[in-house]
Design a protein around this motif. Structure first.
Motif, short mmCIF file in Angstrom:
data_model
loop_
_atom_site.label_atom_id
_atom_site.label_comp_id
_atom_site.label_asym_id
_atom_site.label_seq_id
_atom_site.Cartn_x
_atom_site.Cartn_y
_atom_site.Cartn_z
N LYS A 14 14.41 47.02 46.72
CA LYS A 14 15.57 46.25 46.28
C LYS A 14 16.77 46.68 47.10
CE LYS A 14 18.63 45.42 42.32
NZ LYS A 14 18.89 45.74 40.88
N LEU A 15 17.51 45.70 47.64
CA LEU A 15 18.73 45.97 48.41
C LEU A 15 19.91 45.40 47.65
CD1 LEU A 15 20.42 46.72 50.91
CD2 LEU A 15 19.69 44.55 51.92
N ASP A 16 20.86 46.26 47.28
CA ASP A 16 22.10 45.84 46.65
C ASP A 16 23.04 45.36 47.74
OD1 ASP A 16 24.84 45.94 45.62
OD2 ASP A 16 24.00 46.95 43.87
N LEU A 17 23.39 44.09 47.74
CA LEU A 17 24.19 43.52 48.82
C LEU A 17 25.62 44.03 48.82
CD1 LEU A 17 22.92 39.84 48.73
CD2 LEU A 17 22.32 41.62 50.37
N ALA A 18 26.12 44.48 47.68
CA ALA A 18 27.49 44.97 47.60
C ALA A 18 27.63 46.37 48.15
CB ALA A 18 27.99 44.92 46.15
N THR A 19 26.64 47.21 47.92
CA THR A 19 26.74 48.62 48.31
C THR A 19 25.83 48.99 49.47
OG1 THR A 19 25.00 49.34 46.79
CG2 THR A 19 27.25 49.19 45.92
N GLY A 20 24.81 48.17 49.75
CA GLY A 20 23.84 48.51 50.78
C GLY A 20 22.78 49.49 50.31
N ALA A 21 22.79 49.84 49.01
CA ALA A 21 21.83 50.81 48.49
C ALA A 21 20.44 50.21 48.43
CB ALA A 21 22.26 51.27 47.10
N LEU A 22 19.45 51.01 48.86
CA LEU A 22 18.05 50.60 48.81
C LEU A 22 17.33 51.41 47.75
CD1 LEU A 22 17.09 50.39 52.59
CD2 LEU A 22 16.92 48.51 50.95
N THR A 23 16.57 50.74 46.88
CA THR A 23 15.76 51.44 45.89
C THR A 23 14.34 50.89 45.94
OG1 THR A 23 16.47 49.89 44.17
CG2 THR A 23 17.68 51.95 44.35
N THR A 24 13.39 51.74 45.65
CA THR A 24 11.98 51.34 45.67
C THR A 24 11.60 50.75 44.32
OG1 THR A 24 11.42 53.03 47.30
CG2 THR A 24 9.61 52.12 45.99
N VAL A 25 11.06 49.54 44.33
CA VAL A 25 10.56 48.91 43.11
C VAL A 25 9.14 49.39 42.84
CG1 VAL A 25 10.01 46.74 41.96
CG2 VAL A 25 12.02 46.90 43.46
N THR A 26 8.29 49.32 43.86
CA THR A 26 6.92 49.79 43.75
C THR A 26 6.32 49.90 45.15
OG1 THR A 26 4.82 49.49 42.58
CG2 THR A 26 5.84 47.53 43.52
N THR A 27 5.16 50.53 45.24
CA THR A 27 4.49 50.74 46.52
C THR A 27 3.00 50.39 46.39
OG1 THR A 27 4.02 53.06 46.03
CG2 THR A 27 6.10 52.59 47.14
N SER A 28 2.30 50.49 47.50
CA SER A 28 0.84 50.32 47.52
C SER A 28 0.40 48.93 47.04
CB SER A 28 0.15 51.41 46.68
OG SER A 28 0.51 52.69 47.15
N LEU A 29 1.12 47.91 47.46
CA LEU A 29 0.78 46.54 47.08
C LEU A 29 -0.18 45.87 48.05
CD1 LEU A 29 4.34 45.32 46.00
CD2 LEU A 29 2.38 45.73 44.48
N GLY A 30 -0.47 46.54 49.16
CA GLY A 30 -1.36 45.95 50.15
C GLY A 30 -0.61 45.52 51.40
N ASN A 31 -1.27 44.75 52.24
CA ASN A 31 -0.69 44.27 53.50
C ASN A 31 0.10 43.00 53.21
OD1 ASN A 31 -0.13 43.51 56.11
ND2 ASN A 31 -2.23 43.78 56.85
N LEU A 32 1.39 43.15 52.90
CA LEU A 32 2.18 42.07 52.34
C LEU A 32 2.60 41.06 53.41
CD1 LEU A 32 4.43 43.96 49.79
CD2 LEU A 32 2.11 43.05 49.52
N ARG A 33 2.80 39.81 52.94
CA ARG A 33 3.23 38.73 53.83
C ARG A 33 4.37 37.90 53.27
NH1 ARG A 33 1.11 41.53 56.83
NH2 ARG A 33 -0.54 41.09 58.33
N GLY A 34 4.49 37.77 51.96
CA GLY A 34 5.54 36.93 51.40
C GLY A 34 6.03 37.44 50.07
N VAL A 35 7.26 37.03 49.70
CA VAL A 35 7.82 37.40 48.40
C VAL A 35 8.74 36.28 47.92
CG1 VAL A 35 9.73 38.69 49.48
CG2 VAL A 35 9.12 39.14 47.10
N ALA A 36 8.68 36.00 46.63
CA ALA A 36 9.61 35.11 45.95
C ALA A 36 10.02 35.79 44.65
CB ALA A 36 8.97 33.75 45.67
N VAL A 37 11.23 35.49 44.18
CA VAL A 37 11.75 36.12 42.96
C VAL A 37 12.15 35.04 41.97
CG1 VAL A 37 13.62 37.54 42.02
CG2 VAL A 37 12.50 38.21 44.15
N ALA A 38 11.73 35.20 40.72
CA ALA A 38 12.10 34.27 39.65
C ALA A 38 11.88 34.94 38.31
CB ALA A 38 11.28 32.98 39.73
#
Length: 233
Positions: free
Chosen positions: A94-118
């Motif tokens: 997760k990237l906070d656009l106001a501060t530039g802070a990066l936080t890890t949501v989760t790992t080990s999801l595989g060889n990723l190709r796409g993401v959508a948020v809803a």
């Protein structure tokens, strides 16, 4: 009905510098296709001057807010001040656009190709044909579909997740239901977007075509074609 929005994807394993002229052309054409579908009337003319080179960052045209973000393969906004970055190594950040802070949501999801948020979830596609749902607040995940062809673009419409695959198809994955192919012959599309009318838009990177698809009927039409910006085979 909520619809997720996804940003332009960079080619795999390329440095995260700026979009190439080819990528910008496909992205602009996809945006124009959505405008045309909404009823807008456009008059196109040849440019008076040659297109400028890649945008450099940082510069007066580009603010660098996350220098440590590396090279995500897909990016999706949550429309609440953050974007989510998916990486081929399996991380979701997760990237906070106001501060530039990066936080890890989760790992080990595989060889990723796409993401959508809803609706507080991320929908993740992987090269091994797996579609996963990740709860953003906790990082917990569940598999929505597996054993499909390699998956790339992803979009969420109501209670259905739509994905593009390596066979040139759009596949619908309803919550609790069985995946089904709703459109074919779309070429290689690394992204997927929907308009308010429920029409899907893809960009065939191999031929330079911008396609509009009615996922209820499977009917597809070409909105624009730019063979000069297609990827070399």
């Amino acid at each position: 009905m909520l619809r997720s929005r996804t940003a332009t994807r960079l080619p795999l394993d390329r440095p995260a510098r700026s979009l190439t002229r080819r990528g910008r052309a496909l992205g602009v054409a996809l945006a124009l296709g959505a405008l045309l579908a909404s009823g807008a009337t456009l008059t196109l003319a040849a440019p008076a001057v040659a297109a400028a080179g890649d945008v450099k960052c940082p510069s007066t045209d580009c603010a660098l807010i996350a220098p440590a973000a590396g090279s995500p393969v897909a990016i999706a906004p949550d429309n609440a001040g953050a974007v989510y970055l998916a990486y081929s190594g399996g991380d979701l950040l997760k990237l906070d656009l106001a501060t530039g802070a990066l936080t890890t949501v989760t790992t080990s999801l595989g060889n990723l190709r796409g993401v959508a948020v809803a609706d507080g979830n991320a929908y993740i596609t992987a090269f091994d044909g797996t579609l996963q749902q990740v709860t953003l607040a906790t990082g917990s995940r569940r598999t929505l579909a597996a054993g499909l062809p390699s998956l790339f673009g992803v979009a969420r419409v109501g209670t259905t997740t739509y994905v593009t695959d390596g066979n040139g198809e759009i596949v619908a994955v309803p919550d609790g239901g069985t995946p089904r192919v709703v459109a074919t012959g779309l070429g290689f599309s690394y992204g997927l977007a929907f308009d308010k009318a429920g029409l899907a838009y893809t960009a065939d990177m191999m031929t330079g075509r911008i396609l509009q698809t009615n996922v209820s009927t499977g009917t597809t039409r070409v909105l624009a074609s730019r063979p000069d910006v297609a990827m070399s085979r």
